[in-house]
Write a protein that holds these residues in place. Sequence first.
Motif, PDB file in Angstrom:
ATOM      1  N   ASP A 108      35.212  48.626 -69.272  1.00 20.19           N
ATOM      2  CA  ASP A 108      35.430  47.232 -68.895  1.00 20.19           C
ATOM      3  C   ASP A 108      36.841  46.778 -69.267  1.00 20.19           C
ATOM      4  OD1 ASP A 108      33.993  44.956 -67.710  1.00 20.19           O
ATOM      5  OD2 ASP A 108      34.381  43.981 -69.632  1.00 20.19           O
ATOM      6  N   ALA A 109      37.391  47.380 -70.342  1.00 20.48           N
ATOM      7  CA  ALA A 109      38.733  47.018 -70.802  1.00 20.48           C
ATOM      8  C   ALA A 109      39.833  47.805 -70.099  1.00 20.48           C
ATOM      9  CB  ALA A 109      38.831  47.222 -72.316  1.00 20.48           C
ATOM     10  N   GLY A 110      39.444  48.730 -69.194  1.00 20.73           N
ATOM     11  CA  GLY A 110      40.452  49.406 -68.381  1.00 20.73           C
ATOM     12  C   GLY A 110      40.611  50.889 -68.593  1.00 20.73           C
ATOM     13  N   LEU A 279      21.127  43.193 -74.185  1.00 18.29           N
ATOM     14  CA  LEU A 279      22.141  43.002 -75.222  1.00 18.29           C
ATOM     15  C   LEU A 279      23.525  42.841 -74.587  1.00 18.29           C
ATOM     16  CD1 LEU A 279      22.680  42.894 -78.287  1.00 18.29           C
ATOM     17  CD2 LEU A 279      23.152  45.344 -78.192  1.00 18.29           C
ATOM     18  N   TRP A 280      23.823  43.627 -73.577  1.00 16.03           N
ATOM     19  CA  TRP A 280      25.126  43.514 -72.895  1.00 16.03           C
ATOM     20  C   TRP A 280      25.330  42.120 -72.322  1.00 16.03           C
ATOM     21  CZ3 TRP A 280      29.409  46.585 -72.172  1.00 16.03           C
ATOM     22  CH2 TRP A 280      30.319  46.155 -71.195  1.00 16.03           C
ATOM     23  N   ARG A 281      24.290  41.570 -71.728  1.00 12.40           N
ATOM     24  CA  ARG A 281      24.403  40.261 -71.096  1.00 12.40           C
ATOM     25  C   ARG A 281      24.262  39.111 -72.090  1.00 12.40           C
ATOM     26  NH1 ARG A 281      21.274  42.888 -66.635  1.00 12.40           N
ATOM     27  NH2 ARG A 281      19.355  42.142 -67.636  1.00 12.40           N
ATOM     28  N   GLY A 282      24.019  39.419 -73.352  1.00 14.19           N
ATOM     29  CA  GLY A 282      23.903  38.374 -74.364  1.00 14.19           C
ATOM     30  C   GLY A 282      22.571  37.668 -74.370  1.00 14.19           C
ATOM     31  N   GLU A 283      21.561  38.281 -73.773  1.00 13.45           N
ATOM     32  CA  GLU A 283      20.244  37.670 -73.696  1.00 13.45           C
ATOM     33  C   GLU A 283      19.416  37.914 -74.953  1.00 13.45           C
ATOM     34  OE1 GLU A 283      20.087  38.401 -68.853  1.00 13.45           O
ATOM     35  OE2 GLU A 283      18.756  39.520 -70.199  1.00 13.45           O
ATOM     36  N   THR A 284      19.871  38.830 -75.798  1.00 19.29           N
ATOM     37  CA  THR A 284      19.186  39.129 -77.051  1.00 19.29           C
ATOM     38  C   THR A 284      20.232  39.484 -78.093  1.00 19.29           C
ATOM     39  OG1 THR A 284      17.440  40.473 -78.079  1.00 19.29           O
ATOM     40  CG2 THR A 284      18.919  41.592 -76.559  1.00 19.29           C
ATOM     41  N   GLN A 285      19.843  39.461 -79.355  1.00 16.94           N
ATOM     42  CA  GLN A 285      20.743  39.801 -80.441  1.00 16.94           C
ATOM     43  C   GLN A 285      20.147  40.953 -81.245  1.00 16.94           C
ATOM     44  OE1 GLN A 285      23.780  38.295 -80.765  1.00 16.94           O
ATOM     45  NE2 GLN A 285      23.225  37.164 -78.912  1.00 16.94           N
ATOM     46  N   ASP A 286      21.002  41.843 -81.721  1.00 19.65           N
ATOM     47  CA  ASP A 286      20.550  42.968 -82.541  1.00 19.65           C
ATOM     48  C   ASP A 286      21.714  43.364 -83.441  1.00 19.65           C
ATOM     49  OD1 ASP A 286      20.043  45.692 -83.465  1.00 19.65           O
ATOM     50  OD2 ASP A 286      18.387  45.744 -82.013  1.00 19.65           O
ATOM     51  N   GLU A 287      21.615  43.075 -84.722  1.00  9.64           N
ATOM     52  CA  GLU A 287      22.715  43.316 -85.643  1.00  9.64           C
ATOM     53  C   GLU A 287      23.074  44.785 -85.734  1.00  9.64           C
ATOM     54  OE1 GLU A 287      24.000  42.140 -90.226  1.00  9.64           O
ATOM     55  OE2 GLU A 287      21.896  42.587 -89.781  1.00  9.64           O
ATOM     56  N   TYR A 288      22.070  45.660 -85.865  1.00  9.01           N
ATOM     57  CA  TYR A 288      22.341  47.092 -85.976  1.00  9.01           C
ATOM     58  C   TYR A 288      23.007  47.615 -84.708  1.00  9.01           C
ATOM     59  CZ  TYR A 288      21.752  52.110 -86.524  1.00  9.01           C
ATOM     60  OH  TYR A 288      21.997  53.466 -86.613  1.00  9.01           O
ATOM     61  N   ALA A 289      22.433  47.284 -83.550  1.00 10.11           N
ATOM     62  CA  ALA A 289      22.967  47.780 -82.285  1.00 10.11           C
ATOM     63  C   ALA A 289      24.404  47.315 -82.070  1.00 10.11           C
ATOM     64  CB  ALA A 289      22.080  47.324 -81.135  1.00 10.11           C
ATOM     65  N   THR A 290      24.666  46.050 -82.341  1.00 10.71           N
ATOM     66  CA  THR A 290      26.015  45.516 -82.149  1.00 10.71           C
ATOM     67  C   THR A 290      27.010  46.214 -83.059  1.00 10.71           C
ATOM     68  OG1 THR A 290      25.114  43.363 -81.506  1.00 10.71           O
ATOM     69  CG2 THR A 290      27.419  43.423 -82.208  1.00 10.71           C
ATOM     70  N   ASN A 325      32.717  41.847 -69.718  1.00 10.56           N
ATOM     71  CA  ASN A 325      32.225  41.158 -68.533  1.00 10.56           C
ATOM     72  C   ASN A 325      30.701  41.264 -68.515  1.00 10.56           C
ATOM     73  OD1 ASN A 325      31.575  40.160 -66.044  1.00 10.56           O
ATOM     74  ND2 ASN A 325      32.555  41.813 -64.880  1.00 10.56           N
ATOM     75  N   ARG A 326      30.021  40.204 -68.860  1.00 11.17           N
ATOM     76  CA  ARG A 326      28.565  40.263 -69.007  1.00 11.17           C
ATOM     77  C   ARG A 326      27.839  40.420 -67.678  1.00 11.17           C
ATOM     78  NH1 ARG A 326      26.911  36.669 -74.279  1.00 11.17           N
ATOM     79  NH2 ARG A 326      28.781  37.124 -75.490  1.00 11.17           N
ATOM     80  N   ALA A 327      28.549  40.201 -66.584  1.00 17.60           N
ATOM     81  CA  ALA A 327      27.942  40.392 -65.262  1.00 17.60           C
ATOM     82  C   ALA A 327      28.095  41.819 -64.750  1.00 17.60           C
ATOM     83  CB  ALA A 327      28.555  39.420 -64.260  1.00 17.60           C
ATOM     84  N   ARG A 328      28.771  42.659 -65.510  1.00 16.36           N
ATOM     85  CA  ARG A 328      29.070  44.020 -65.037  1.00 16.36           C
ATOM     86  C   ARG A 328      27.793  44.792 -64.656  1.00 16.36           C
ATOM     87  NH1 ARG A 328      33.348  47.921 -65.990  1.00 16.36           N
ATOM     88  NH2 ARG A 328      32.530  50.034 -65.768  1.00 16.36           N
ATOM     89  N   LEU A 329      26.813  44.758 -65.537  1.00 18.34           N
ATOM     90  CA  LEU A 329      25.588  45.523 -65.259  1.00 18.34           C
ATOM     91  C   LEU A 329      24.786  44.883 -64.132  1.00 18.34           C
ATOM     92  CD1 LEU A 329      24.431  46.568 -68.836  1.00 18.34           C
ATOM     93  CD2 LEU A 329      25.715  47.863 -67.132  1.00 18.34           C
TER      94      LEU A 329
END
Length: 333
Positions: A108-110, A279-290, A325-329
Amino acid sequence: MATEPHPFARFIAVLGRGKSLTRALTLAEAEEAMAMILAGGARPEQIGAFLMLLRVKEETGDEIAGFVRAVRATLSKPAIRADLDWPSYAGKRRRLPWFLLAALTLADAGWRVAMHGLEGHTAGRLYTREAIARLGLPIAADLDEAAAHLEARNFVYLPLDAFCPRLAELFALRTILGLRSPVHTLARLVNPFGAPASIQSVFHPGYMAIHRDAALRLDEARMTVFRGEGGEAERRPNKPCETLTVADGAAGETRWPPLLDDPHAIPDENLDLDRLAALWRGETQDEYATAAIIGTVAIALATLGVERDPAAAGARAKALWRARNRARLADAA
């Protein structure tokens, strides 16, 4: 009546002469032996004996480098180069493949990220191909299609059997032989898109030096290898991470501090792949995964030569994750 030994028999003889006479193959011998195997010049029983003798002895960096050269000689030149080679052959058992979101963050960053792997060789594991399909991302059928995916999305997943079916067949011998073989190390180092940087992972720390030594013999520009979660290139954020590296022909090592305080994080019992996209779209949170994602991105940035200091790499990785970009997926699906 005496007959001449089979041409491949000399390689088995080198490896199986007993404790006092057995030696490792030279790089040139390893390259010739693997070239014969790939071309159908060795009998099935010879291949089994060869791989298991190597397994008992344990492969060397020179042997793996020779095998890699033989495989690369059979591959078509890719139409486009990747920036980062990312092998994924272990599969996950205790956690979701969060490293996929790390790879997509870089894409996503290029940066162009080329991932390759194989599934189904070990029972009870969740493989990358299934996860990528669930994310709605395409799976390349060959090198040409993979190049198109890389051009369009900065990311591609290419199955091993799509670019080197003979090597995939050798990989599948695990179920027959009952043990992993040097093919598992070899496949990770093929780098089909000629990327100048590669992020490698092992399950057993003893194999880290083999990866590093092979990369040095192959004149790889940049490589990092570490013990990843489940054997995949995913940082375990609750533990220190020791890496061996190659940078501009020089071997090195880096110790990455833990990102979480709890060193005894329990396995994840919920392996629902839909959690990756959530998680990518920000619909859930997970400290370990992040933390796993950010930590893995940081190691990749260091591998790419973008950030050399762990603290700076971590800060940039966190910024890239936040800016994704949260819409990527959703677009991919």
